[in-house]
Each structure stands twice: as structure tokens, then as C-alpha cells.
Write a protein that holds these residues in place. Sequence first.
Motif, mmCIF file in Angstrom:
data_model
loop_
_atom_site.group_PDB
_atom_site.id
_atom_site.type_symbol
_atom_site.label_atom_id
_atom_site.label_comp_id
_atom_site.label_asym_id
_atom_site.label_seq_id
_atom_site.Cartn_x
_atom_site.Cartn_y
_atom_site.Cartn_z
ATOM 1 N N TYR A 33 0.751 -1.150 0.050
ATOM 2 C CA TYR A 33 0.151 -0.095 0.261
ATOM 3 C C TYR A 33 0.620 1.357 -0.064
ATOM 4 C CZ TYR A 33 1.077 0.755 5.072
ATOM 5 O OH TYR A 33 1.879 0.870 6.256
ATOM 6 N N LYS A 34 0.111 2.482 -0.317
ATOM 7 C CA LYS A 34 0.877 3.801 -0.309
ATOM 8 C C LYS A 34 -0.252 4.553 0.412
ATOM 9 C CE LYS A 34 3.930 3.415 -4.321
ATOM 10 N NZ LYS A 34 4.443 4.171 -5.633
ATOM 11 N N THR A 35 0.379 5.704 1.180
ATOM 12 C CA THR A 35 -0.436 6.493 2.162
ATOM 13 C C THR A 35 -0.233 7.854 1.615
ATOM 14 O OG1 THR A 35 -0.059 5.125 3.801
ATOM 15 C CG2 THR A 35 -1.215 7.146 4.219
ATOM 16 N N PHE A 36 -1.334 8.835 1.526
ATOM 17 C CA PHE A 36 -1.297 10.037 1.281
ATOM 18 C C PHE A 36 -1.929 11.033 2.432
ATOM 19 C CE2 PHE A 36 -0.474 7.392 -2.543
ATOM 20 C CZ PHE A 36 0.676 8.428 -2.996
ATOM 21 N N PHE A 37 -1.347 11.886 2.701
ATOM 22 C CA PHE A 37 -2.411 12.573 3.873
ATOM 23 C C PHE A 37 -2.841 13.854 3.264
ATOM 24 C CE2 PHE A 37 0.501 9.788 6.431
ATOM 25 C CZ PHE A 37 -0.481 9.032 6.986
ATOM 26 N N THR A 38 -3.907 14.294 3.422
ATOM 27 C CA THR A 38 -4.478 15.511 3.328
ATOM 28 C C THR A 38 -3.817 16.652 4.158
ATOM 29 O OG1 THR A 38 -6.479 15.228 4.734
ATOM 30 C CG2 THR A 38 -6.310 14.482 2.308
ATOM 31 N N GLU A 39 -3.605 17.899 3.525
ATOM 32 C CA GLU A 39 -3.330 18.790 4.516
ATOM 33 C C GLU A 39 -3.896 20.343 4.599
ATOM 34 O OE1 GLU A 39 0.815 19.611 2.939
ATOM 35 O OE2 GLU A 39 1.534 17.752 3.224
ATOM 36 N N TYR A 40 -4.911 20.162 3.663
ATOM 37 C CA TYR A 40 -6.093 21.198 3.802
ATOM 38 C C TYR A 40 -7.111 20.985 2.914
ATOM 39 C CZ TYR A 40 -3.491 21.577 -0.616
ATOM 40 O OH TYR A 40 -2.893 21.429 -1.993
ATOM 41 N N ARG A 41 -8.195 21.682 3.028
ATOM 42 C CA ARG A 41 -9.598 21.473 2.199
ATOM 43 C C ARG A 41 -9.273 21.540 0.673
ATOM 44 N NH1 ARG A 41 -15.044 24.384 4.212
ATOM 45 N NH2 ARG A 41 -14.334 22.764 5.896
ATOM 46 N N GLY A 42 -9.631 20.389 0.048
ATOM 47 C CA GLY A 42 -9.510 20.399 -1.181
ATOM 48 C C GLY A 42 -8.197 19.658 -1.745
ATOM 49 N N HIS A 43 -7.221 19.238 -0.664
ATOM 50 C CA HIS A 43 -6.018 18.487 -1.032
ATOM 51 C C HIS A 43 -6.491 17.030 -1.583
ATOM 52 C CE1 HIS A 43 -1.657 17.196 0.363
ATOM 53 N NE2 HIS A 43 -1.792 17.631 -0.980
ATOM 54 N N ALA A 44 -7.371 16.575 -1.221
ATOM 55 C CA ALA A 44 -7.801 15.325 -1.489
ATOM 56 C C ALA A 44 -8.226 15.083 -2.976
ATOM 57 C CB ALA A 44 -8.896 14.512 -0.649
ATOM 58 N N VAL A 45 -8.703 16.070 -3.375
ATOM 59 C CA VAL A 45 -9.031 16.140 -5.141
ATOM 60 C C VAL A 45 -7.737 16.152 -5.679
ATOM 61 C CG1 VAL A 45 -9.933 17.520 -6.890
ATOM 62 C CG2 VAL A 45 -11.035 17.792 -4.291
ATOM 63 N N LEU A 46 -6.585 16.995 -5.294
ATOM 64 C CA LEU A 46 -5.363 16.997 -6.093
ATOM 65 C C LEU A 46 -4.675 15.534 -5.899
ATOM 66 C CD1 LEU A 46 -4.192 20.448 -5.188
ATOM 67 C CD2 LEU A 46 -5.298 19.576 -7.141
ATOM 68 N N LEU A 47 -4.530 14.975 -4.728
ATOM 69 C CA LEU A 47 -4.103 13.752 -4.377
ATOM 70 C C LEU A 47 -4.696 12.590 -5.484
ATOM 71 C CD1 LEU A 47 -3.622 13.718 -0.658
ATOM 72 C CD2 LEU A 47 -1.830 14.016 -2.522
ATOM 73 N N SER A 48 -6.119 12.551 -5.303
ATOM 74 C CA SER A 48 -6.863 11.534 -6.200
ATOM 75 C C SER A 48 -6.359 11.660 -7.651
ATOM 76 C CB SER A 48 -8.468 11.674 -5.958
ATOM 77 O OG SER A 48 -9.083 11.040 -6.631
ATOM 78 N N GLU A 49 -6.519 12.958 -8.107
ATOM 79 C CA GLU A 49 -6.092 13.133 -9.742
ATOM 80 C C GLU A 49 -4.693 12.763 -10.013
ATOM 81 O OE1 GLU A 49 -6.278 17.083 -12.809
ATOM 82 O OE2 GLU A 49 -6.280 17.129 -10.562
ATOM 83 N N SER A 50 -3.754 12.853 -8.973
ATOM 84 C CA SER A 50 -2.712 12.523 -9.327
ATOM 85 C C SER A 50 -2.494 11.171 -9.502
ATOM 86 C CB SER A 50 -1.681 13.203 -8.476
ATOM 87 O OG SER A 50 -0.306 12.393 -8.427
ATOM 88 N N ILE A 51 -3.014 10.476 -8.336
ATOM 89 C CA ILE A 51 -3.071 8.799 -7.991
ATOM 90 C C ILE A 51 -3.612 8.020 -9.269
ATOM 91 C CG2 ILE A 51 -3.509 6.897 -6.482
ATOM 92 C CD1 ILE A 51 -3.740 8.829 -4.235
#
Length: 307
Positions: A33-51
Motif C-alpha cells: 500500500y501507499k499512504t497520502f495525507f491531506t493537508e488542507y481542504r481540497g487537497h484530497a482532490v489533487l491527490l486523487s487526481e494524481s494517483i
Amino acid sequence: MYYFIVNPNSRSGKGALIWKGLEGILNERNVEYKTFFTEYRGHAVLLSESITSYAAPETPVTLIAVGGDGTIQEVLSGVRDLSYITFGYIPTGSGNDFCRGMKLPAEPGEALDLILSGCRPHPMDVPVLTCGTGSSHFAISCGIGFDAGVCHEVSVTPMKKVLNRIGLGKLVYLFVALKQLLFLKPSPMTLVMDDDNVQQFSKVYFTAVMNQKYEGGGFKFCPNASPSDGYLDVIVVDSLSKPKVLCCLPTAFFGKHTIFHGIHIFRCKKIDIHSDLALPVHKDGESAGILKEFSVSIGAAQVRMIS
């Protein structure tokens, strides 16, 4: 390979502690597995898009959201093509309407067990909310008026953190709802469903577009809603007195509110909502702004949901 997008600040900061325990289980079982932590509102959108940017039929992605209902909304909004995604959810928030609607475990460890069990995913609709030139996905509901006003205020009130720490976080919704109802001014609204079904209302408290049965911490606003039937369920609360709204709301926990005059339920694949007043709008409990109009439609693709 599992990709986890974790909101460490969910449940007033307990999300990080919960994830630490889950990570121990993953390492114990030798899960890749790989883990990505959100740091601010809207960050999960960018992380998801990249992944998911390279997801394709030959390289599908298993994406897991770890957080509250708002984290689900952000993670799904970042996916360009849902067809190549297997989606899972581990709840570490306080609302858990998604778990209710999808009949998922509310306990994080049990949710992880389900994800790792290898069970066959089920298709889930992912509606699209469009405001002007922008659009985003949601999984549970979006709405305008009273319900969105409650969501907006709950997200910023310090009372939520205090009550969450002592296990009474749901009470904040009650306090805020009473306040919002007291000061709310109902608005005329026009709904255009599937381009030709026009419905006009004079004093709307709120309109909610539902992909699931529940929103707002357990209100069963659309009892017949299904997240996989290709339809949106819509509830409009119109022309009731405020005392009657107050009496009606508790019955919505059991889906019995539909018997009240002034409660209207519709089904459609697309809806355009026009309000005379600019009002709060939410998507899965997160603010979508103060708007007079927006559109919702069933997305072109379903996501494979681990459930």
C-alpha cells in the motif's frame, strides 16, 4: 496495491490516531500500500487526481478514502474516469451517512477487513454537481437552503470539536438546526427535471438531491433512494410553518416525514435548480458556496464500490 488518502484531522484530530492503528494491521498482514495525507481542504482532490491519472483497463487503481463524508466527496471529485477505479471507504468522521446508506461497517477496523477481504465490488452511481463552469462529484447528497445552512455553520463552529471530544458531536447538528430554522427565510424555487418536468414552489425551506437514503447525520430524507439505480431522488420541503417543520424533522430519522403536506419527492436523472434568493449549497456536507442556481446529473460512469 492499495492507495489510501487519509484525512488525519477527521473526527477533531482523531483520524491520525485511528490511521496509525490501521497501518499496524496492514504491515502485520504484509499488504502492499501507499499512504497520502491531506493537508488542507481540497487537497484530497489533487491527490486523487494524481494517483488515478494513469488508471486504465490494464492498470486499474484501488483507491481508499479514510476520513469523513467530505473526504469521500473530494476523493471522487479528483478521479477523471471512474470506470477504472475500485473504491473503498474507512470512516473516521462523525456523520457516517455514507456508511448508513451503503451498509458499510462504521468501525474502522471492520471496514479495513472488508476492503482486504477480496469481496466483489458493487457498482455505485456518482452524481455530478455543476455550478457555473465548475463541477465536482458527490456520493451522498447535495442541497440548497436549510440543510446546507446547517452544514455550513457546523463546519466552522468550535462547538463541534468540543462535543466530538466527549462523544456528543451529533448534538451540534441539533443546536445549529434550531438556530438556522429560527432565522431562515424560505425562498421561491423552480426545479426543472429531465428538461421537461417543471415544478415551481413558493416557500422552500430546502431542496436536497439524494444519491443515498440518508444525510445530515441520519435523516432518511429519501427512503426509496438507491445508490445504484441510475436515478437521483429529490426532496423539497415547501410551504410549511416553522413549528410544523420542527415537528416533521424528527420523523425523518425513520423516513415517516413523507406523509406531511408540503413534503415533495421526485425522481430524475438530471435537475436544474433555480432559487430567487442566493442560499447556501452543500455537497456531501461540505460547502459549495452561496448560489441561486446549479445543476445535478447522474455521472456517465459508475464506480466499483467495495461493499
